[in-house]
Design a protein around this motif. Structure first.
Motif, short mmCIF file in Angstrom:
data_model
loop_
_atom_site.label_atom_id
_atom_site.label_comp_id
_atom_site.label_asym_id
_atom_site.label_seq_id
_atom_site.Cartn_x
_atom_site.Cartn_y
_atom_site.Cartn_z
N THR A 109 0.85 -1.19 0.00
CA THR A 109 0.00 0.00 0.00
C THR A 109 0.87 1.22 0.00
OG1 THR A 109 -1.65 -1.27 1.26
CG2 THR A 109 -1.87 1.12 1.28
N ALA A 110 0.85 1.97 -1.08
CA ALA A 110 0.28 1.54 -2.34
C ALA A 110 1.12 2.20 -3.44
CB ALA A 110 -1.16 2.00 -2.48
N SER A 129 -1.12 -5.15 -5.81
CA SER A 129 -1.01 -4.19 -4.72
C SER A 129 -2.42 -3.78 -4.29
CB SER A 129 -0.23 -2.96 -5.22
OG SER A 129 -1.04 -2.19 -6.07
N ARG A 130 -2.49 -2.88 -3.38
CA ARG A 130 -3.77 -2.43 -2.81
C ARG A 130 -4.43 -1.38 -3.69
NH1 ARG A 130 -7.92 -1.26 -1.31
NH2 ARG A 130 -8.88 -1.22 0.77
N ASP A 131 -3.75 -0.97 -4.75
CA ASP A 131 -4.32 0.05 -5.63
C ASP A 131 -5.57 -0.49 -6.33
OD1 ASP A 131 -1.10 0.28 -5.75
OD2 ASP A 131 -2.01 2.27 -5.78
#
Ligand SMILES: CN(C)c1ccc(C(=O)NC[C@H]2N[C@H](CO)[C@@H](O)[C@@H]2O)cc1
Length: 467
Positions: free
Chosen positions: A45-46, A360-362
């Motif tokens: 993140t992120a 990823s958290r994107d």
């Protein structure tokens, strides 16, 4: 073969796996302040933090609360940057560290462990006039000596431009012109560690994301300037922080794709057991090239994962039987077979005793949520039962949507209980437990704790959904 390997092999693959000739899992784990072995599951993140003026990811506390409720994660590889820590030589931006500390607080309030990742890709935003290609290092630490940088469709191609190679060669002092840059890097990390030393949520520092040797590649780079930088930086960190783990990553080129690393051991200056961890990434090339996880591409990906597993275990053993965190893996989950690949990687990490932070958290096709916040296919795929923290030595565990089996050797000196996360979607009413006793069940946080066994003998607990 270590106990962990024997246990993991039995849990993960039956007799067939017991014939695996690969090196044994190290059997070591990061631990929390209570001494519990940590099974770390979370996100990077992120990526959005690479380009924001304030250096923070485009990510809110509400989004973290949603992630926690949806998937029960307990870990984050949180991206920070040298450009933000040290905007001018010797000037450390405490306001930036305030912003990082605020977000660490979000995670801390929800029982997360945080690994701070000094993130770079292509060295620096300064490699191109628009500042949008690379990220990580400050402009004042970027010396391309007037050599050219092109314009490319694939971002990876920038690594082959003369100007980018020179920027890395000057940082590693391969040119002999800039010995000061490595000292600045180590002192920037010291400033970060000074801020977070003693913060109960910050468990580790990932010293450099996907290192690149420029002119130097492979073991001559990894065992040379890369290991030297890690040693210098670890020593600087230990002057202010004796307890956080120091995570070292191999070069990305090749090792991400399953070739062996030549990284050398780091001597940890702390009093007591060393706290060094190994944090490689895996991105099988056939997936990266869009092949998906089916047919011939799947066979090639499986061969990559098998090779990567063996090389990773050998390097972790060579570094001193250190714990492993898979710092990054991820993919476009619209590819064919994507969720089978995700399952393969998590099963491999579980068998190795490794932590995992997904890339990823994107929002978008690689992540758990769409741009509009709608949950994607990754959410149910990652929402699995797992032993967050174990009051003893994990021998092996296996998590399926409606079953968790954990074998461990209890340690009566650990006062905190073994914690297990149970998804709402498959354990709506909690769990039936065999082989152990329930100490508590928090239906809100989805966390069940086990009562400490009466004996120190190896024990296996099995959890299935309560009816
Ligand atoms: C040629 N070199 C040195 C190279 C090539 C490819 C990657 C890569 O794909 N990395 C995987 C992901 N990791 C970063 C963030 O750390 C993401 O931007 C990549 O997709 C790295 C280095």
């Amino acid at each position: 073969m270590s106990l962990l390997a024997a246990g993991a092999l039995v849990l993960a693959g039956g007799v067939g796996a017991a014939l695996r000739s690969d090196p044994a899992p190290t059997g070591s784990f990061l631990t929390d302040d209570a001494g519990r072995a940590l099974v770390l599951r979370g996100f990077n993140t992120a990526s959005s933090a690479k380009s924001t003026p304030d250096g923070m990811p485009k990510f809110t506390e509400e989004q973290l609360a949603r992630e926690h409720a949806d998937m029960g994660t307990n870990f984050v590889r949180f991206l920070i940057s040298w450009r933000s820590v040290e905007p001018e030589p010797g000037v450390f931006d405490q306001a930036y560290l305030d912003r990082v500390e605020e977000r660490v607080g979000w995670y801390s309030e929800r029982g997360y462990q945080v690994m701070l990742d000094m993130h770079q890709d292509l060295w620096s935003g300064a490699i191109t006039p628009d500042g949008k290609t690379g990220n990580g290092a400050p402009a004042w630490a970027t010396y391309m000596d007037g050599l050219p940088v092109g314009s490319h469709e694939m971002w990876e191609q920038y690594y082959l431009d003369p100007g980018v190679i020179r920027a890395f060669d000057n940082f590693w002092n391969t040119t002999g012109e800039h010995p000061e840059l490595a000292d600045h890097y180590a002192q920037a990390w010291r400033a970060v560690a000074q801020r977070f030393s003693g913060n109960p949520a910050v468990v580790a520092y990932d010293l450099m994301n996907e290192p690149y040797g420029g002119t130097l590649q492979g073991p001559v780079f990894e065992a040379g300037p890369l290991t030297a930088l890690y040693q210098k930086t670890a020593d600087a960190i230990r002057t202010v922080d004796q307890d956080s783990w120091v995570c070292v990553a191999p070069q990305a080129m090749g090792v991400n794709w399953g070739t062996p690393s030549g990284l050398g051991p780091i001597d940890d200056a702390r009093d007591g057991d060393q706290r060094i961890a190994y944090c490689p990434h895996i991105y099988p090339l056939p997936m990266d090239l869009g092949g998906g996880y089916e047919g011939t591409s799947r066979d090639l990906v499986d061969a990559t994962v098998d090779a990567w597993r063996g090389h990773t275990l050998r390097t972790a053993a060579a570094l001193g039987d250190v714990p492993i965190i898979l710092g990054e893996f991820g993919l476009d989950t619209t590819l064919p077979g994507a969720l089978d690949f995700v399952e393969r990687i998590y099963a491999t990490a579980t068998e190795m005793g490794a932590g995992v932070s997904y890339w990823s958290r994107d929002p978008g096709s690689w992540g758990p949520y769409e741009e509009d916040g709608a949950a994607r296919n990754l959410v149910p795929a990652l929402d699995r039962p797992y032993p967050r923290a174990v009051a003893g030595a994990p021998i092996g565990w296996r998590g399926e949507p409606e079953r968790l089996e954990l074998t461990y050797r209890p340690d009566a000196s650990i006062s905190a209980p073994t914690e297990i996360y149970l998804p709402a979607r498959t354990f709506p009413n909690g769990a039936q437990v065999s082989g152990g006793e329930v100490a508590s069940w928090d239906a809100g946080a989805r966390i069940l704790t086990l009562r400490a066994p009466q004996t120190p003998d190896e024990t296996t607990v099995t959890l299935t959904p309560a009816r």
